[in-house]
Scaffold this active site. Structure first.
Site, mmCIF file in Angstrom:
data_model
loop_
_atom_site.group_PDB
_atom_site.id
_atom_site.type_symbol
_atom_site.label_atom_id
_atom_site.label_comp_id
_atom_site.label_asym_id
_atom_site.label_seq_id
_atom_site.Cartn_x
_atom_site.Cartn_y
_atom_site.Cartn_z
ATOM 1 N N LEU A 65 0.803 -1.233 0.000
ATOM 2 C CA LEU A 65 0.000 0.000 0.000
ATOM 3 C C LEU A 65 0.838 1.286 0.000
ATOM 4 C CD1 LEU A 65 -2.942 1.116 0.197
ATOM 5 C CD2 LEU A 65 -2.573 1.246 2.665
ATOM 6 N N ASP A 66 0.560 2.162 -0.968
ATOM 7 C CA ASP A 66 1.208 3.476 -1.077
ATOM 8 C C ASP A 66 2.734 3.372 -1.191
ATOM 9 O OD1 ASP A 66 -1.270 4.674 -0.893
ATOM 10 O OD2 ASP A 66 -1.154 4.923 1.267
ATOM 11 N N ALA A 67 3.219 2.237 -1.657
ATOM 12 C CA ALA A 67 4.670 2.052 -1.749
ATOM 13 C C ALA A 67 5.131 1.726 -3.158
ATOM 14 C CB ALA A 67 5.119 0.970 -0.776
#
Lengths: 293, 293, 293, 293
Positions: free
Chosen positions: C236-238
Site C-alpha cells: 500500500l502506497d509504496a
C-alpha cells in the site's frame, strides 16, 4: 553520473536523418561507454543539438586525439562542436562591485569542490571585497572607475575596461562572471567574450530590465520576484537566458525586503547557470539556449 | 477557521496611533469573538489596512445592525470599509470566449462547494461553451461579436458590450470574471466594475502584456512561464495584481507546449485570486494590492 | 514537438557499449526522422533506458510492420520494449468514490483534447458522481460496496472487486486510474494491472501513507503538503512514484484547509503523471521510475 | 519594515474575547506606533498568539520599563510572553562537523549584515573548518569526539558534550545552531536549550528521519528532495518544524547528486528558519510552530 574522468562532446548542426546513427557509430567504433546523452531537435529552426558524455577510461586515446578523430565526423555534419575533458579544470574570472552575496556564495562552492572551476582572479571596481576574496586564497585586482562627477569619466571608463580586458584575457578563462558587477560591459567586450560572459540580473527578465529592478517590482506590485542568469550581449539584459527562478513576496515586503530576499534567488540562479555552463550543458541557439540538465 | 457563519470587516484608513485599540475596543464591547485578524501598515503611503473575521454567533446583532453600529467608528477613522456576511452567498458572472479550461475549473469548484459563490450567468461571445455551462446547471448567454472583416465592426462591438453590461448589471455580481475572455473591456466598463472585474492574463506580468504572450515568451527564451490574476482597468494588463505563479519550461517546449502547460497555472492562479476576492482578502491600494491570506 | 502522427519506441535493456549506435542505425536505415530522443543509463543497476519518437510519415511502413522489423533488434539487445502509435487513441478506466475534483479535472482535460486518451468508463462505488460523468458523455458504472456494519462485508468486497475487474478488463485499458478511489485494491488486481494501475495519494510519500494524510500532516506541523502519483502495487502506497509536488501551508491552515488546498496539487500531479504514462514517458525500474519528460 | 529600532512583543495565552482590545489599549496608552502586527487563534487548542512590533522611538520608555509596564497585562492574560529590543544584537553559537555549506552561508549572511546576529563562537568536532571560521573573524573551538573504535567512546562523548555545554552556556546564546552537526544532541542538552537549539535535517521530514536521508530518498525513488529546519528535542528529528522546502530531482540524479543539490535547499531553509527565530517570529505550540512571517 560516474565520478571519474569524462569527455563531453557537444554539437549543434543542421537537422537531418541519421545524425544519431552517425554519432552512435563513431562512439561504438571507439568502444566509448556513454554515461549521459541528450538530444534536441529544434524543428522550427531545423537545428539538431546533442551533448554526449563518455567515460574517458573506455576510450583508447586522449582528448586531443579524440578531437582529431571526431573532426571529419563534425565536418560531415556541419555546424559547431566542442569536446571538453573533465580532467582539465576550467577557469573563471569574476567581476564584482560592492555586493558580496554572489561572490561569497561562489567562493564557498569552489572551496568545497562543489563547483568544478578554478577562480583565477576576482576583479573589483571597489576595494571593499578584497578581504573576503583573499581569505579564500584567490587573487584580487582592484580597477577603480571614475566617480560620478569626474569630468573625464567616459575616458576613465574606457581606460578601466581596457585594464579589465587585459586582466581577464591573461587568464584565458572559460567563464567571465559578472557577479553583481554593476557596470555595463562595453559592446566590444561582449563580443570578444561572446558565449563566455555570464551575468546575473536581479529580476525575472524581460520584466524590469535596467536599473533598480526590485524598486520597479515593488511599484508594479508583483507577487513574485526573480533573477535571471544570461549571457551578456551588447543589447543590455537581453542576451540568451540560461536560468531563471522566482520567490514569492507579498504586500508586507518593502523594496528593501525584496532586495534582501532576492539575494537568495540571485545566488542560486547564478550558481546553477554557471555550473551548467562549465559542464558544457548550455548550447546557444540565436537568442535562446538549449540547456541539457 | 471555524465552519460557521462569520462577519468579515475590512478597513483601509490613514495610519495613526490607536486604530488597533479602537477596533479592538469596539469588538470587545460587542463581545465579538475574533477568529482571524490581519493588519498591514503601509509606512510609505501612510495607510493602515486590516481584515477581521468575527464569529457571527458571538455578536448580538445581525449584519445590518453591525454595519450601523460600526459606521461611527469608521467615520472617526476615515478611509473605506466593508462588512460582509458569509451567510449571504456572493454572486459572480463569467465572461468567456472559446477556451474552456478556466471556465470548467471554476464550474467544478463551485459544483463541489469549494468556491463560496453562485455563478449566476456565463456570457460567451461564441456559443461553443454553452453545453458545458448548462451541464453544470448554469445559465449561458450568447452575445456574438462582429467578425473581423465586418464593416460595422466597431459599432457592433459597442452594441455587444452594451448587451453584456445589461446582462452583468442585472445580477449585481460581486465579481465579474474574465475567464479567458479574449476581448478588451472598454474603459467605461472597467470603471463601472472597478474592483470587481477580475482578469486572468496568461503571462507573468509585466512581461508579455498584450496578445499571444506564450509566443512572446517562446521567442524570448524564458525558462519559466506564468499567469497573472489582476483587476481589470482601462490600462490594458496593467491593473492591480492579485496573484501570480509560474511553471518551469525548457528548450523542449514549443510555443504550443507552453500554451498547454500554461493552462494549469492559469486555472490555479485565477481560482486563487477569485477565492481571495470573494473572501474579502484583497484590498486595493493604488495600483497594488494587500492580500490577507 | 510536431503535431502529426508518431511512433514512440521505449526500451529498457542491460547496458553495454553500442546500444545507441544499434538503435540509431536501425532508424537511419528506415529513414526515420527522430523528433524526440532521451536516454538514461542506470550505472548502478546496469540498465539502459531510452525513448525515441519518430515521425510516422518518415517511416515506410505501418506500426505493425515497424514492430516486426524492430523485433530482432530488441531480441539482440534483450530487456523489454514497446512501440506505440500516437494515431491510435489510448483508453482509460477511472475508479472513483465521492470526491470529484480529480474526476472533474480529468474529464475536462479529455473534453478539450488536452489529454490524449478516451475515458471508456467511470466506475464508482457511490452513485453520487454519475451526473457529472454522464454530463461529459462518459458511461458510469455503479458498483456499490457493503456498508461498514455489514456482516458479509469481506465477501461483499470480493464480489464488488470481481465485478470491477470484469468491467475494467472488458475495455482492455492502457490505464486504470484510481482518481481518489478510497478502497484498497486487492493484491491480485494490482498484479493483473501491474504498470497500468495509477493511484493518486494525497501526501508527499513516503510521509503520511495510509488514511487521512492531511490530518497526519496537520498534527506533525509540516510546512508543505503534497501529493504523489504512483503505480499501485500490493504494498500500500509504496509503488513506483511517477510524480510528486507540494504546496506551502502555514499555521493558519487547519486540517480542513489542507484538504481543500491539497486538492489543487492532487489534480495537477495526477494529470501530469497520467499524461506521462499515456505518452510512454514512464519506464518502471524496480521500485523507481525513469520519466522522460 | 522601518529600519530603526523596534520592540518586539510576542504572546501566547488562552484564547478569550477582548485580548486584542486589551493589547491595543495598552499600546495606545503608551502612544506606541505599531509597525507590524500578526495574530493567530488556534481554535482547537484554545490558544491565542500574537506578535507586535512597535517603533521604539514612539514609546516613552526603554525596553526594561516596557517589560515592567507590560507585566501586569501579561499576568492578566496568562500564558507566556517575551519583549525583545532590536537594538540589542542577538547571539548565536554554531555547532559543526565537516560539512561547510551551511556554515559558510551563515558566516556570509552575518558578514554582510543580512542576518541580525552575532556569531560568538563556532564549535567543531573536527578541526577542518577552523580556517574558514577564523577568516570571517569568528572564534573556533575544537572539541574532538572519540573515534568509532574507541573502547571509551560513550564516556568520551559525554565528556565532549559537557565541554560543548560549557562553551555554549558561557555565551548565553539566543540560538544554538546545529549547522550540519552530525552528532545526536543528548536529551539533557535538548531540554536545557529547549526553544533555542535549531537543527537542519537534510530531508523533508517526517520522511527519511535518521541517517543518510538522501540515500533513503534515492532508494524510494522520490521526485522531490527537501530539508527541514526544526527545534531539536530529545525525540530525534521529531521536534517542532520551523521551515521546510524542496527541490525537484529526477531519474538522472544519483544519491551523490541529491547530496550536492540538497545543499542549496539546506542552506536556504536553515537561513530562513534562523532569521525567523532571531526576529521572534516563531512561537512554539506543542509540537507545532506558529511562524509570523
Amino acid at each position: 553520473m560516474s565520478s571519474g574522468r569524462h569527455y563531453v562532446i557537444t554539437l549543434s548542426c543542421p537537422d537531418r536523418t541519421g545524425i544519431v546513427a552517425r554519432l552512435g557509430a563513431f562512439l561504438a567504433e571507439l568502444g566509448a561507454s556513454i554515461t549521459e546523452a541528450a538530444y534536441h531537435a529544434d524543428v522550427e529552426a531545423g537545428v539538431f543539438c546533442t551533448r554526449q558524455v563518455v567515460d574517458a577510461a573506455s576510450v583508447p586515446c586522449d582528448v586531443d586525439e579524440l578531437r582529431e578523430r571526431f573532426a571529419p565526423v563534425a565536418e560531415e555534419l556541419g555546424g559547431e562542436h566542442r569536446i571538453s575533458d573533465t580532467g582539465v579544470r576550467k577557469r573563471a574570472v569574476l567581476l564584482v562591485t560592492k555586493d558580496q552575496h554572489c561572490l561569497h556564495d561562489l567562493l564557498g562552492r569552489v572551496w568545497t569542490g562543489e563547483l568544478p572551476v578554478e577562480i583565477t582572479k576576482v576583479i573589483g571596481n571597489h576595494a571593499s571585497l578584497e578581504p573576503i576574496v583573499t581569505a579564500h586564497g584567490v587573487e584580487f585586482a582592484h580597477v577603480p572607475f571614475p566617480a560620478a562627477g569626474d569630468p573625464h569619466r567616459e575616458q576613465g571608463k574606457v581606460t578601466a575596461f581596457e585594464e579589465i580586458r587585459k586582466l581577464v584575457d591573461a587568464d584565458s578563462p572559460d567563464a567571465i562572471v559578472l557577479a553583481r558587477f554593476m557596470q555595463i560591459l562595453p559592446a566590444h567586450l561582449c563580443e570578444a567574450w561572446a558565449g563566455r560572459a555570464i551575468n546575473i540580473h536581479h529580476s525575472f527578465l524581460p520584466s524590469f530590465a535596467g536599473a533598480r529592478p526590485y524598486h520597479q517590482a515593488f511599484r508594479r506590485g508583483v507577487k513574485l520576484i526573480g533573477a535571471t542568469c544570461h549571457y551578456a550581449t551588447a543589447d543590455l539584459d537581453a542576451g540568451p537566458i540560461i536560468e531563471q527562478d522566482v520567490i514569492r513576496v507579498d504586500h508586507g515586503d518593502a523594496a528593501a525586503d525584496m532586495v534582501r530576499r532576492g539575494r537568495d534567488i540571485e545566488r542560486l540562479v547564478l550558481a546553477r547557470g554557471l555550473r551548467w555552463h562549465l559542464e558544457d550543458r548550455v548550447l546557444i541557439q540565436g537568442n535562446r539556449t538549449v540547456v541539457f540538465r
